[in-house]
Scaffold this active site. Structure first.
Site, PDB file in Angstrom:
ATOM      1  N   ASP A  50     -22.045  51.899  56.131  1.00 54.56           N
ATOM      2  CA  ASP A  50     -20.732  51.499  56.641  1.00 54.56           C
ATOM      3  C   ASP A  50     -19.740  51.414  55.468  1.00 54.56           C
ATOM      4  O   ASP A  50     -19.923  50.596  54.558  1.00 54.56           O
ATOM      5  CB  ASP A  50     -20.885  50.130  57.325  1.00 54.56           C
ATOM      6  CG  ASP A  50     -19.625  49.711  58.049  1.00 54.56           C
ATOM      7  OD1 ASP A  50     -18.521  50.119  57.628  1.00 54.56           O
ATOM      8  OD2 ASP A  50     -19.753  48.961  59.033  1.00 54.56           O
ATOM      9  N   LEU A  51     -18.716  52.230  55.515  1.00 56.55           N
ATOM     10  CA  LEU A  51     -17.803  52.332  54.372  1.00 56.55           C
ATOM     11  C   LEU A  51     -16.865  51.134  54.236  1.00 56.55           C
ATOM     12  O   LEU A  51     -16.098  51.053  53.277  1.00 56.55           O
ATOM     13  CB  LEU A  51     -17.001  53.631  54.446  1.00 56.55           C
ATOM     14  CG  LEU A  51     -17.841  54.913  54.306  1.00 56.55           C
ATOM     15  CD1 LEU A  51     -16.985  56.148  54.534  1.00 56.55           C
ATOM     16  CD2 LEU A  51     -18.512  54.965  52.933  1.00 56.55           C
ATOM     17  N   SER A 110      -4.574  64.549  60.556  1.00 57.84           N
ATOM     18  CA  SER A 110      -4.697  65.217  61.861  1.00 57.84           C
ATOM     19  C   SER A 110      -3.342  65.640  62.395  1.00 57.84           C
ATOM     20  O   SER A 110      -2.308  65.014  62.112  1.00 57.84           O
ATOM     21  CB  SER A 110      -5.346  64.253  62.858  1.00 57.84           C
ATOM     22  OG  SER A 110      -5.222  64.736  64.167  1.00 57.84           O
ATOM     23  N   HIS A 112      -2.472  64.959  65.142  1.00 57.75           N
ATOM     24  CA  HIS A 112      -2.006  63.879  66.024  1.00 57.75           C
ATOM     25  C   HIS A 112      -1.041  62.915  65.333  1.00 57.75           C
ATOM     26  O   HIS A 112      -0.436  62.072  65.998  1.00 57.75           O
ATOM     27  CB  HIS A 112      -3.192  63.157  66.653  1.00 57.75           C
ATOM     28  CG  HIS A 112      -3.935  64.066  67.588  1.00 57.75           C
ATOM     29  ND1 HIS A 112      -3.422  64.446  68.808  1.00 57.75           N
ATOM     30  CD2 HIS A 112      -5.108  64.733  67.437  1.00 57.75           C
ATOM     31  CE1 HIS A 112      -4.260  65.291  69.391  1.00 57.75           C
ATOM     32  NE2 HIS A 112      -5.290  65.494  68.581  1.00 57.75           N
ATOM     33  N   TYR A 135      -4.639  56.494  66.990  1.00 62.16           N
ATOM     34  CA  TYR A 135      -5.395  57.386  66.100  1.00 62.16           C
ATOM     35  C   TYR A 135      -4.423  58.162  65.196  1.00 62.16           C
ATOM     36  O   TYR A 135      -4.577  58.178  63.963  1.00 62.16           O
ATOM     37  CB  TYR A 135      -6.264  58.325  66.945  1.00 62.16           C
ATOM     38  CG  TYR A 135      -6.833  59.496  66.193  1.00 62.16           C
ATOM     39  CD1 TYR A 135      -7.814  59.310  65.223  1.00 62.16           C
ATOM     40  CD2 TYR A 135      -6.378  60.793  66.435  1.00 62.16           C
ATOM     41  CE1 TYR A 135      -8.326  60.391  64.519  1.00 62.16           C
ATOM     42  CE2 TYR A 135      -6.894  61.877  65.746  1.00 62.16           C
ATOM     43  CZ  TYR A 135      -7.865  61.676  64.787  1.00 62.16           C
ATOM     44  OH  TYR A 135      -8.370  62.735  64.088  1.00 62.16           O
ATOM     45  N   LYS A 139      -3.531  58.070  60.927  1.00 62.58           N
ATOM     46  CA  LYS A 139      -3.452  59.216  60.004  1.00 62.58           C
ATOM     47  C   LYS A 139      -2.148  59.177  59.197  1.00 62.58           C
ATOM     48  O   LYS A 139      -2.104  59.611  58.045  1.00 62.58           O
ATOM     49  CB  LYS A 139      -3.591  60.528  60.774  1.00 62.58           C
ATOM     50  CG  LYS A 139      -4.944  60.682  61.482  1.00 62.58           C
ATOM     51  CD  LYS A 139      -6.102  60.609  60.503  1.00 62.58           C
ATOM     52  CE  LYS A 139      -7.451  60.817  61.144  1.00 62.58           C
ATOM     53  NZ  LYS A 139      -8.563  60.712  60.198  1.00 62.58           N
TER      54      LYS A 139
HETATM   55  C1  15L Z   1      -8.286  65.645  66.199  1.00 59.64           C
HETATM   56  O1  15L Z   1      -7.698  65.072  65.293  1.00 59.64           O
HETATM   57  C2  15L Z   1      -9.558  65.132  66.734  1.00 59.64           C
HETATM   58  O2  15L Z   1     -10.355  64.543  65.741  1.00 59.64           O
HETATM   59  C3  15L Z   1     -10.347  66.145  67.512  1.00 59.64           C
HETATM   60  O3  15L Z   1     -11.253  65.428  68.314  1.00 59.64           O
HETATM   61  C4  15L Z   1      -9.463  67.053  68.380  1.00 59.64           C
HETATM   62  O4  15L Z   1      -8.928  66.322  69.420  1.00 59.64           O
HETATM   63  C5  15L Z   1      -8.353  67.654  67.554  1.00 59.64           C
HETATM   64  O5  15L Z   1      -7.653  66.677  66.819  1.00 59.64           O
HETATM   65  C6  15L Z   1      -7.343  68.413  68.427  1.00 59.64           C
HETATM   66  O6  15L Z   1      -6.183  68.009  68.495  1.00 59.64           O
HETATM   67  O7  15L Z   1      -7.737  69.395  69.049  1.00 59.64           O
END
Ligand code: 15L
Length: 272
Positions: A50-51, A110, A112, A135, A139
């Site tokens: 566990d980090l 990501s 996202h 999420y 990021k």
């Molecule tokens: C991400 O950041 C996720 O970790 C992955 O599960 C996908 O959902 C990907 O993006 C995406 O947007 O396709």
């Protein structure tokens, strides 16, 4: 020789990297989370833990030049889980990087972090953050953390704004914009290990997709040049119905956008 650590080595992207980097001759320590990794060969440098625990981070980073940090929650989850895995653990990792004088941390950011941008826009690297959930927000925090540890502590940082990479071809219309093939993923991470004098940089982690949401023409600090393209699958993908609902189809983050989304008719009135 550069010694590289890979966290999150038991995940989808981590597993691809663990195998692919090894095949490319990278001297790798692979780290899993709660479950031990089964060694791929005799004497493989593996660990797990566990980090959030500094002693685990010390085992991960002892003697390491470059960390590829793929660990953490990788989908939308309630905020407390995101805080533990993506904020607190990342802080422990960076503090460990200071203790062990790790030269560079490559952070799995990501798409996202930008998911609320409409699909019609093509973003440059300095685009505004528009996270599509907690999420994505984590990021944004991670990218800012990477920037701070470079500016304040001299640890080089690369934020990889990963699109969709899963070791298989694109599956839906959104993937024609966000997809990154396995060869490109491996080239990208290898450039992150080998590129000189990066300081701090962000890079889009997608292939050379014709319908990309991101403008790859401005280049990037590490010399990543994608060779694959989601467009090779466009005809078969577009022959299928789009699985995303109408709201998810309008935003770059796709299905993440509609999780806990307030429809316009339920929002506060805007002053005019
Ligand atoms: C991400 O950041 C996720 O970790 C992955 O599960 C996908 O959902 C990907 O993006 C995406 O947007 O396709």
């Amino acid at each position: 020789m550069t010694k590289v650590a890979l966290s999150g080595a038991g995940g989808i992207v981590g597993s691809i990297l663990r195998k692919g980097l090894r095949e490319r001759g990278i001297d790798l320590r692979a780290a899993g989370g709660s479950r031990p990794l089964t060694p791929m060969f005799d004497g493989e440098d593996v660990m797990h833990g566990d980090l959030r625990d500094a002693t685990v981070v010390d085992r991960l980073l002892d003697g390491i030049d470059v960390l590829i940090h793929m660990a953490g929650t990788s989908v939308e989850k309630p905020l407390p889980e995101i805080i533990e895995n993506n904020l607190r653990a990342l802080y422990e990792v960076y503090e460990g990087a200071r203790r062990h004088k790790v030269r560079r941390v490559v952070f799995a950011s990501s798409n996202h972090a930008f998911g609320m941008h409409p699909v019609g826009q093509r973003l440059r690297l300095d685009a505004a953050y528009r996270p599509d959930g907690f999420y994505g927000l984590s990021k944004v925090w991670g990218e800012a953390l990477a920037r701070m540890y470079w500016d304040k502590h001299g640890i080089e940082g690369i934020s990889l704004r990963i699109g969709t990479t899963m070791g298989k071809p694109p599956e839906n219309e959104r993937h024609l914009s966000t997809w990154m093939g396995t060869d490109d993923l491996l080239q990208l991470v290898q450039r992150c290990i080998e590129a000189p004098n990066v300081g701090y940089a962000a890079v889009w982690g997608i292939s050379d997709n014709r319908r990309a949401y991101y403008d790859l023409s401005e280049g990037n600090a590490i010399g990543y040049r994608p060779q694959q393209s989601a467009e090779d699958w466009a005809a078969e993908v577009l022959a299928q119905p789009n699985p995303l609902d109408p709201v998810a189809q309008r935003f770059q983050g796709g299905g993440f956008v509609t999780i806990d989304y307030t429809p316009p008719d339920q929002r506060p009135e805007v002053l005019r």
